[in-house]
Design a protein around this motif. Structure first.
Motif, PDB file in Angstrom:
ATOM      1  N   ARG A 322       0.862  -1.174   0.000  1.00  0.00           N
ATOM      2  CA  ARG A 322       0.000   0.000   0.000  1.00  0.00           C
ATOM      3  C   ARG A 322       0.901   1.227   0.000  1.00  0.00           C
ATOM      4  NH1 ARG A 322      -5.225  -1.116   2.197  1.00  0.00           N
ATOM      5  NH2 ARG A 322      -5.252   0.769   3.443  1.00  0.00           N
ATOM      6  N   LEU A 324       1.991   5.402   0.171  1.00  0.00           N
ATOM      7  CA  LEU A 324       1.796   6.813   0.530  1.00  0.00           C
ATOM      8  C   LEU A 324       2.745   7.608  -0.352  1.00  0.00           C
ATOM      9  CD1 LEU A 324       0.903   9.268   2.300  1.00  0.00           C
ATOM     10  CD2 LEU A 324       2.768   8.691   3.857  1.00  0.00           C
ATOM     11  N   PRO A 352      -3.867   0.479  -3.440  1.00  0.00           N
ATOM     12  CA  PRO A 352      -4.340   1.507  -2.504  1.00  0.00           C
ATOM     13  C   PRO A 352      -3.257   2.572  -2.300  1.00  0.00           C
ATOM     14  CG  PRO A 352      -4.713  -0.701  -1.624  1.00  0.00           C
ATOM     15  CD  PRO A 352      -3.842  -0.852  -2.832  1.00  0.00           C
ATOM     16  N   THR A 353      -3.561   3.787  -2.690  1.00  0.00           N
ATOM     17  CA  THR A 353      -2.547   4.829  -2.677  1.00  0.00           C
ATOM     18  C   THR A 353      -3.081   6.101  -2.036  1.00  0.00           C
ATOM     19  OG1 THR A 353      -1.665   3.961  -4.751  1.00  0.00           O
ATOM     20  CG2 THR A 353      -0.961   6.169  -4.125  1.00  0.00           C
ATOM     21  N   THR A 354      -2.399   6.549  -1.020  1.00  0.00           N
ATOM     22  CA  THR A 354      -2.737   7.820  -0.390  1.00  0.00           C
ATOM     23  C   THR A 354      -1.772   8.863  -0.917  1.00  0.00           C
ATOM     24  OG1 THR A 354      -3.788   6.963   1.599  1.00  0.00           O
ATOM     25  CG2 THR A 354      -2.621   9.030   1.826  1.00  0.00           C
ATOM     26  N   TYR A 355      -2.306  10.068  -1.145  1.00  0.00           N
ATOM     27  CA  TYR A 355      -1.461  11.115  -1.708  1.00  0.00           C
ATOM     28  C   TYR A 355      -1.585  12.399  -0.913  1.00  0.00           C
ATOM     29  CZ  TYR A 355       0.063  14.833  -4.874  1.00  0.00           C
ATOM     30  OH  TYR A 355       0.675  15.935  -5.405  1.00  0.00           O
ATOM     31  N   ARG A 376       4.059  14.392  10.895  1.00  0.00           N
ATOM     32  CA  ARG A 376       2.801  13.846  11.390  1.00  0.00           C
ATOM     33  C   ARG A 376       2.169  12.929  10.341  1.00  0.00           C
ATOM     34  NH1 ARG A 376       1.039  18.242  13.635  1.00  0.00           N
ATOM     35  NH2 ARG A 376      -0.013  19.009  11.787  1.00  0.00           N
ATOM     36  N   ALA A 377       2.229  13.359   9.081  1.00  0.00           N
ATOM     37  CA  ALA A 377       1.649  12.558   8.003  1.00  0.00           C
ATOM     38  C   ALA A 377       2.348  11.200   7.928  1.00  0.00           C
ATOM     39  CB  ALA A 377       1.758  13.292   6.672  1.00  0.00           C
ATOM     40  N   ASN A 380       1.403   9.185  11.074  1.00  0.00           N
ATOM     41  CA  ASN A 380       0.026   8.692  10.998  1.00  0.00           C
ATOM     42  C   ASN A 380      -0.090   7.513  10.042  1.00  0.00           C
ATOM     43  OD1 ASN A 380      -0.836  10.606  12.750  1.00  0.00           O
ATOM     44  ND2 ASN A 380      -2.230  11.646  11.358  1.00  0.00           N
ATOM     45  N   GLY A 384      -1.052   3.947  11.391  1.00  0.00           N
ATOM     46  CA  GLY A 384      -2.346   3.486  10.868  1.00  0.00           C
ATOM     47  C   GLY A 384      -2.212   2.169  10.119  1.00  0.00           C
ATOM     48  N   GLU A 385      -1.199   2.074   9.271  1.00  0.00           N
ATOM     49  CA  GLU A 385      -1.017   0.862   8.466  1.00  0.00           C
ATOM     50  C   GLU A 385      -0.543  -0.307   9.340  1.00  0.00           C
ATOM     51  OE1 GLU A 385      -1.769   0.211   5.285  1.00  0.00           O
ATOM     52  OE2 GLU A 385      -2.622   2.218   5.117  1.00  0.00           O
ATOM     53  N   ASN A 388      -3.599  -1.513  10.951  1.00  0.00           N
ATOM     54  CA  ASN A 388      -4.409  -2.273   9.981  1.00  0.00           C
ATOM     55  C   ASN A 388      -3.872  -3.692   9.797  1.00  0.00           C
ATOM     56  OD1 ASN A 388      -6.212  -0.275   9.409  1.00  0.00           O
ATOM     57  ND2 ASN A 388      -5.285   0.344   7.458  1.00  0.00           N
ATOM     58  N   LYS A 391      -4.483  -6.000  12.693  1.00  0.00           N
ATOM     59  CA  LYS A 391      -5.890  -6.415  12.753  1.00  0.00           C
ATOM     60  C   LYS A 391      -6.161  -7.544  11.770  1.00  0.00           C
ATOM     61  CE  LYS A 391      -8.217  -2.689  12.035  1.00  0.00           C
ATOM     62  NZ  LYS A 391      -9.226  -1.643  11.865  1.00  0.00           N
TER      63      LYS A 391
ATOM     64  N   GLU B  42     -12.361   4.888  -0.014  1.00  0.00           N
ATOM     65  CA  GLU B  42     -11.288   5.853  -0.210  1.00  0.00           C
ATOM     66  C   GLU B  42     -11.882   7.253  -0.145  1.00  0.00           C
ATOM     67  OE1 GLU B  42      -8.556   5.095  -3.378  1.00  0.00           O
ATOM     68  OE2 GLU B  42      -8.640   2.935  -3.093  1.00  0.00           O
ATOM     69  N   THR B  52      -4.546  14.417   6.683  1.00  0.00           N
ATOM     70  CA  THR B  52      -3.589  13.749   7.563  1.00  0.00           C
ATOM     71  C   THR B  52      -4.322  12.982   8.659  1.00  0.00           C
ATOM     72  OG1 THR B  52      -2.013  15.511   7.110  1.00  0.00           O
ATOM     73  CG2 THR B  52      -1.539  14.125   8.994  1.00  0.00           C
ATOM     74  N   ILE B  55      -5.488   9.784   7.252  1.00  0.00           N
ATOM     75  CA  ILE B  55      -4.374   8.836   7.192  1.00  0.00           C
ATOM     76  C   ILE B  55      -4.202   8.157   8.541  1.00  0.00           C
ATOM     77  CG2 ILE B  55      -1.867   8.621   6.889  1.00  0.00           C
ATOM     78  CD1 ILE B  55      -2.023  10.942   4.904  1.00  0.00           C
ATOM     79  N   GLY B  56      -4.327   8.940   9.620  1.00  0.00           N
ATOM     80  CA  GLY B  56      -4.200   8.397  10.968  1.00  0.00           C
ATOM     81  C   GLY B  56      -5.257   7.342  11.274  1.00  0.00           C
ATOM     82  N   GLY B  58      -6.095   5.199   9.182  1.00  0.00           N
ATOM     83  CA  GLY B  58      -5.781   4.063   8.317  1.00  0.00           C
ATOM     84  C   GLY B  58      -6.545   4.089   7.002  1.00  0.00           C
ATOM     85  N   VAL B  60      -7.392   5.312   3.050  1.00  0.00           N
ATOM     86  CA  VAL B  60      -6.706   5.736   1.829  1.00  0.00           C
ATOM     87  C   VAL B  60      -7.335   7.052   1.397  1.00  0.00           C
ATOM     88  CG1 VAL B  60      -6.295   5.195  -0.594  1.00  0.00           C
ATOM     89  CG2 VAL B  60      -6.195   3.384   1.117  1.00  0.00           C
ATOM     90  N   VAL B  61      -6.530   8.100   1.302  1.00  0.00           N
ATOM     91  CA  VAL B  61      -7.084   9.414   0.972  1.00  0.00           C
ATOM     92  C   VAL B  61      -6.224  10.093  -0.077  1.00  0.00           C
ATOM     93  CG1 VAL B  61      -5.870  10.538   2.893  1.00  0.00           C
ATOM     94  CG2 VAL B  61      -7.910  11.605   1.968  1.00  0.00           C
ATOM     95  N   HIS B  62      -6.898  10.840  -0.957  1.00  0.00           N
ATOM     96  CA  HIS B  62      -6.171  11.615  -1.956  1.00  0.00           C
ATOM     97  C   HIS B  62      -6.344  13.081  -1.607  1.00  0.00           C
ATOM     98  CE1 HIS B  62      -4.498  12.496  -5.961  1.00  0.00           C
ATOM     99  NE2 HIS B  62      -5.302  13.535  -5.934  1.00  0.00           N
ATOM    100  N   GLN B  63      -5.233  13.746  -1.315  1.00  0.00           N
ATOM    101  CA  GLN B  63      -5.349  15.154  -0.974  1.00  0.00           C
ATOM    102  C   GLN B  63      -5.302  15.990  -2.245  1.00  0.00           C
ATOM    103  OE1 GLN B  63      -2.115  17.432   0.153  1.00  0.00           O
ATOM    104  NE2 GLN B  63      -3.546  19.081  -0.243  1.00  0.00           N
TER     105      GLN B  63
END
Lengths: 392, 209
Positions: A322, A324, A352-355, A376-377, A380, A384-385, A388, A391, B42, B52, B55-56, B58, B60-63
């Motif tokens: 996953r 970031l 799954p990609t967070t940006y 912080r990002a 987090n 968080g991962e 996850n 779990k 998402e 952010t 994200i905390g 858990g 999946v987010v696109h900023q």
């Protein structure tokens, strides 16, 4: 000198006398491992890897984070160096309670092969000749760097990384991990990076390489230690350094200030502070970097292509990590657009990609500076991962 | 009233569906959907601080903004696209709707009813632009650029050949069924597009608005 007050950029290049690291003094070590075949088909008979570890490996061995360094970095990621007392290059973000929390995670950072800070590279001795490889060293790729890191992990007895994290060239190594070793990595964090260099990014590196190769001391790479092509390397670093900053940060720091009053012997009366700063950057870089290694590493970055001419499906369908992805608004060398292209590529391959695009004004160097939002990002995401995963 | 709205939306979404929440804020609702409905969710959120926090959790987010967020996904990546409280703020709603129906099957839109009786009274007797619980900001602070009633939204859907599969209305006392255009402060609709009017080609020609 402006750099004394500065908190910008690579901590390695800062003369910070008052700097205190929460980790205190930390050490790197060198291990000799069996050789490997490079992507270009050359067999390296043995590998030396310089590396540092911080924190404790969990009993389940599921909390290992590999930090991949950028072009001029090394294995000393955080804590003070025993000899020089200088902080590691990412001390702002790696340590107890920091973005990458060494109380929770087992952090590994190793010097890339092809570099010059302890791992096998052009300055290493070629066992066949008994002399340094110099330009006889095989061309290395980002994927070779990742392959060498897997050897280190094997040696450390770690099968799976919780995460591979890196800025710039380090981000490329992290991505190579995700595509080449999909079963050995859970999360991947490329920061201020891209799927492949554009012509402009290659062009800046080529200026640096040409500066080195046209230095009369270069001699096809077989220079002796006393007469290295230092001018060439310094000029290369100066060009590079400009691309790591932003117009805003340079203007804030230097404006049109003059460094000192004119001297009679000056060719031009104005000696700008920014000129002095760049010269200083060039000179201090030369002391810790090898000109040939600069050629090898910049070329590895230029050659990197996440897809390497294959379709996204072929390359990315096996990826399990996953992601970031983080970019910085003022980074014009590795632009946010490039990161968004990467994100699109990943998301459209169902990864799954967070940006995040952070609005810091310091250009490409933004990932190296003190930045609570960034910390912080990162924190987090990792927490968080990790939660996850436990779990699942 | 907002809690009841969220409860209703949760009830509409089947377990294990794929959900994209546009303007997801700190991700509280999306995290709850993931928890209770086991959806794969998402989010898209413009604000870095809020993203952010997602994200905390858990998530999946696109900023980025909504259109940039939608652009990251291929066709039919989601079952449900959520636009909760954000539709009124969209200057380019046409593009957003077309993109949402490209990326997802259903779209859930919630909005404040401009024809609620308190708003009508303020206009009629006070002569002022209404400021109510569901539209709390005065005209110079509001981020809404479109103001419409429940009837307006129904006409809008009809014109665009959008089918309202589900709808629900709320005021301070909870969900209501009678005289919604007069009595409801909030409304939420689950809509489905007529594929023809939302095809990529000539989409605007088929839209009579």
């Amino acid at each position: 000198m402006p750099e004394k007050k500065s908190i910008e950029g690579d901590l390695q290049d800062q003369a910070i006398s008052e700097y205190r690291s929460d980790l205190g003094t930390t050490h790197t070590q060198i291990v000799t491992l069996p050789g490997m075949r490079t992507q270009s088909g050359y067999d390296l008979p043995e590998l030396q890897i310089s590396y540092q570890t911080l924190g404790q490996l969990s009993p389940k061995k599921d909390n290992a984070i590999l930090i991949c360094h950028a072009l001029s970095g090394d294995a000393h990621v955080a804590g003070l160096q025993p000899k020089t007392g200088r902080p590691g290059w990412w001390d702002f973000h790696v340590g107890p309670g920091k973005g990458i929390d060494t109380n929770q995670f087992f952090v590994i950072c190793s010097n890339v092969i092809g570099g010059c800070s302890g791992s096998t590279g052009p300055t290493s001795i070629n066992p066949l000749t008994g002399k340094p490889y110099a330009t006889n060293f095989p061309p290395v790729t980002i994927r070779d760097m990742a392959a060498a890191q897997t050897k280190l992990l094997d040696y450390l007895g770690i099968e799976t990384l919780f995460s591979a994290i890196g800025g710039s060239m380090g981000g490329m190594q992290a991505m190579a991990w995700a595509t080449d070793y999909p079963n050995r990595i859970r999360t991947c964090v490329p920061i201020a990076s891209c799927a492949a260099h554009t012509a402009m990014q290659i062009a800046f590196n080529e200026v640096g390489r040409q500066a080195i190769m046209t230095d009369p001391n270069w001699r096809g790479g077989y220079y002796d230690e006393k007469n290295r092509p230092e001018h060439g390397l310094a000029v290369g670093r100066m060009v590079g350094h400009v691309t790591y900053l932003s117009e805003y940060s340079m203007h804030q720091k230097f404006g049109r200030k003059l460094q000192r009053p004119a001297k009679p012997e000056d060719l031009f009366p104005e000696f700008f502070s920014v000129e002095s700063y760049l010269q200083h950057q060039g000179e201090s870089f030369v002391k810790r970097f090898d000109p040939n290694a600069y050629l090898y590493v910049t070329k590895a970055v230029d050659r990197f292509d996440l897809l390497d001419g294959h379709s996204a499906r072929e390359v990315l369908s096996a990826v399990k990590a996953r992601f970031l992805v983080i970019s910085f608004e003022s980074d014009w060398l590795y632009s946010p657009e490039q990161s968004r292209e990467l994100v699109k590529l990943l998301k459209r391959s169902n990864i799954p990609t967070t940006y995040l695009n952070l609005d810091t004004p310091y250009g490409h160097d933004s990932f190296l500076i003190r930045n609570p939002e960034f910390s912080r990002a990162l924190n987090n995401f990792l927490i968080g991962e990790y939660h996850n995963l436990s779990k699942a | 009233m907002y809690q009841q709205l969220y409860k209703q939306v949760t009830a509409w979404i089947p377990e294990k569906s794929r959900v994209l929440d546009l303007g997801t804020g700190d991700g509280e609702f999306l995290a709850r959907l993931v928890e209770t409905k086991k959806v794969s969710g998402e989010g898209v959120e413009k604000n870095v601080e809020l993203a952010t926090r997602c994200i905390g959790r858990g998530l999946v987010v696109h900023q980025g903004d909504i259109l940039d967020g939608l652009d990251q996904y291929g066709e039919a990546s989601f079952d449900y696209i959520l636009l909760l409280g954000t539709f009124q703020e969209l200057t380019d709603w046409k593009k957003v709707l077309r993109e949402a129906f490209r990326v997802g099957r259903y779209v859930v839109i919630s909005y404040s009813n401009f024809a609620h009786m308190r708003a009508r009274l303020q206009m009629m007797f006070g002569g002022h632009t209404p400021v109510t619980r569901s539209m709390p900001s005065p005209w110079y602070h509001t981020s809404n650029v479109h103001f419409f009633s429940i009837l307006d939204f129904q006409d809008f859907c009809q014109n665009l050949k959008i089918k309202e599969v589900q709808r629900a209305f709320f005021n301070q006392r909870g969900q209501l069924h009678w005289w919604p255009n007069l009595r409801a402060e909030l409304a939420v609709s689950l809509i489905e597009a007529d594929p023809e009017s939302f095809s990529q080609k000539d989409a605007d020609l088929n839209w009579r608005i």
